[in-house]
Design an enzyme around this catalytic site. Structure first.
Site, PDB file in Angstrom:
ATOM      1  N   LYS A   1       0.868  -1.181   0.000  1.00  0.00           N
ATOM      2  CA  LYS A   1       0.000   0.000   0.000  1.00  0.00           C
ATOM      3  C   LYS A   1       0.901   1.226   0.000  1.00  0.00           C
ATOM      4  O   LYS A   1       1.576   1.512   0.988  1.00  0.00           O
ATOM      5  CB  LYS A   1      -0.924   0.005   1.218  1.00  0.00           C
ATOM      6  CG  LYS A   1      -1.947   1.128   1.194  1.00  0.00           C
ATOM      7  CD  LYS A   1      -2.837   1.089   2.419  1.00  0.00           C
ATOM      8  CE  LYS A   1      -3.989   2.082   2.281  1.00  0.00           C
ATOM      9  NZ  LYS A   1      -3.544   3.470   2.065  1.00  0.00           N
TER      10      LYS A   1
ATOM     11  N   ARG B   1     -16.964   0.416  -3.496  1.00  0.00           N
ATOM     12  CA  ARG B   1     -16.184  -0.157  -2.410  1.00  0.00           C
ATOM     13  C   ARG B   1     -16.663  -1.589  -2.153  1.00  0.00           C
ATOM     14  O   ARG B   1     -17.859  -1.816  -1.963  1.00  0.00           O
ATOM     15  CB  ARG B   1     -16.350   0.697  -1.147  1.00  0.00           C
ATOM     16  CG  ARG B   1     -15.362   0.344  -0.035  1.00  0.00           C
ATOM     17  CD  ARG B   1     -15.552   1.271   1.158  1.00  0.00           C
ATOM     18  NE  ARG B   1     -15.342   2.667   0.816  1.00  0.00           N
ATOM     19  CZ  ARG B   1     -14.166   3.261   0.749  1.00  0.00           C
ATOM     20  NH1 ARG B   1     -13.068   2.558   0.978  1.00  0.00           N
ATOM     21  NH2 ARG B   1     -14.064   4.540   0.446  1.00  0.00           N
TER      22      ARG B   1
ATOM     23  N   LYS C   1      -7.542  -3.433   2.120  1.00  0.00           N
ATOM     24  CA  LYS C   1      -6.313  -2.874   2.669  1.00  0.00           C
ATOM     25  C   LYS C   1      -5.989  -3.562   3.988  1.00  0.00           C
ATOM     26  O   LYS C   1      -6.880  -3.857   4.791  1.00  0.00           O
ATOM     27  CB  LYS C   1      -6.424  -1.359   2.850  1.00  0.00           C
ATOM     28  CG  LYS C   1      -7.608  -0.877   3.649  1.00  0.00           C
ATOM     29  CD  LYS C   1      -7.680   0.651   3.612  1.00  0.00           C
ATOM     30  CE  LYS C   1      -8.933   1.156   4.311  1.00  0.00           C
ATOM     31  NZ  LYS C   1      -9.059   2.635   4.255  1.00  0.00           N
TER      32      LYS C   1
END
Length: 290
Positions: free
Chosen positions: A59, A201, A207
């Site tokens: 990330k 989403r 994540k």
């Protein structure tokens, strides 16, 4: 519903205040003339995920960038004024990625991207790390080799595909997460191989971080004491659902001398919630960027 201009004075003031408060929480795209690009957004990793179905990448701690085939845009739809050489020869297809200056260089990335007149020297330190092809009709498993081939043909060192790997189990995932964070990384991303690119989403994108983070609006500056006398002691912040709390750690001395403005939105990190819903060990990270 009456408008502020058509209502009696007291009601007009109330309506204006409500509209102002609402506008502070609108995404930048809602206040911009350019529509926000249709981006795939991530949920938070949770138990029960079939890890074998996902690709794993770092990330990156930068600024989300969307190349629409002609121009670079932020996630909120604002045009990014990069130098002409930076985007010269880029393909006429949409690219989704991160404008990144390296680990620990988030402030450099933000200040570079936000300049109206591009700073050539600053952009020389930037890379566009591409992780998806939004307009490609196939699954991520199918998009990934096309993305890698497309960028290989472009052959410029500041545009690179994000490295994607497969991991065997949660222990391997947690091990990679800890190594990444120790080396200055922010966390990991999981991308379901069988997923289409959908502007929503979902668990197709996840994540994974060692902490949680969220946003809150600055509604007050509380004075410092002791060594912080004459500087910021803590921010009084309010979450979108109306919860108020003090945010007193994570600031540099420079940030305490010039704290985030009232009405701005900040990102903070925390580790769970206490019984009253207040974030535990909340620490300032940065001013929120759309």
């Amino acid at each position: 519903m009456p408008t502020p201009s058509s209502a009696p004075p007291r009601i007009a003031r109330l309506l204006s205040a409500l509209l102002l408060g609402f506008s502070l929480w609108l995404p930048a795209a809602a206040l911009s003339a350019t529509p926000a690009p249709p981006l795939m957004l991530a949920n938070v990793y949770h138990p029960g995920i079939a890890l074998a179905d996902y690709w794993v990448s770092e990330k990156l701690d930068g600024v989300r960038g969307y190349w629409d085939g002609k121009q670079l845009l932020t996630r909120g739809g604002q045009r990014i004024n990069a130098p002409p050489w930076f985007t010269a020869g880029w393909p006429k297809v949409a690219l989704d990625g991160e404008l990144w200056a390296g680990r620990g260089q988030f402030n450099h990335a933000v200040s570079t991207v936000r300049r109206e007149a591009p700073d050539d020297a600053a952009w020389r330190r930037m890379r566009f790390m591409v992780f998806d092809l939004p307009a490609h009709p196939g699954t991520f498993d199918q998009r990934l080799p096309v993305l890698q081939s497309t960028l290989a043909k472009l052959a410029v060192p500041w545009v690179q595909p994000v490295e994607q790997v497969k991991l065997g189990d949660d222990a391997a995932l947690q091990g990679l997460l800890q190594r990444t964070v120790r080396q200055g990384g922010e966390g990991l991303m999981l991308h379901r191989g069988a997923s289409l690119y959908r502007a929503q989403r979902s668990d197709d994108l996840l994540k994974v971080k060692t902490h949680e983070d969220a946003e809150a609006k600055v509604i007050g500056h509380l004075p410092g004491k002791g060594k912080y006398q004459g500087m910021l002691g803590a921010l009084l912040v309010e979450t979108p659902d109306g919860l108020r709390f003090k945010l007193g750690s994570g600031f540099s001395d420079a940030q305490r001398r010039q704290p985030p403005a009232l009405g701005s939105v900040v990102t903070y990190r925390f580790r769970g919630l206490n019984e009253s819903g207040i974030p535990r060990f909340a620490s300032f990270m940065r001013i929120y960027q759309q």
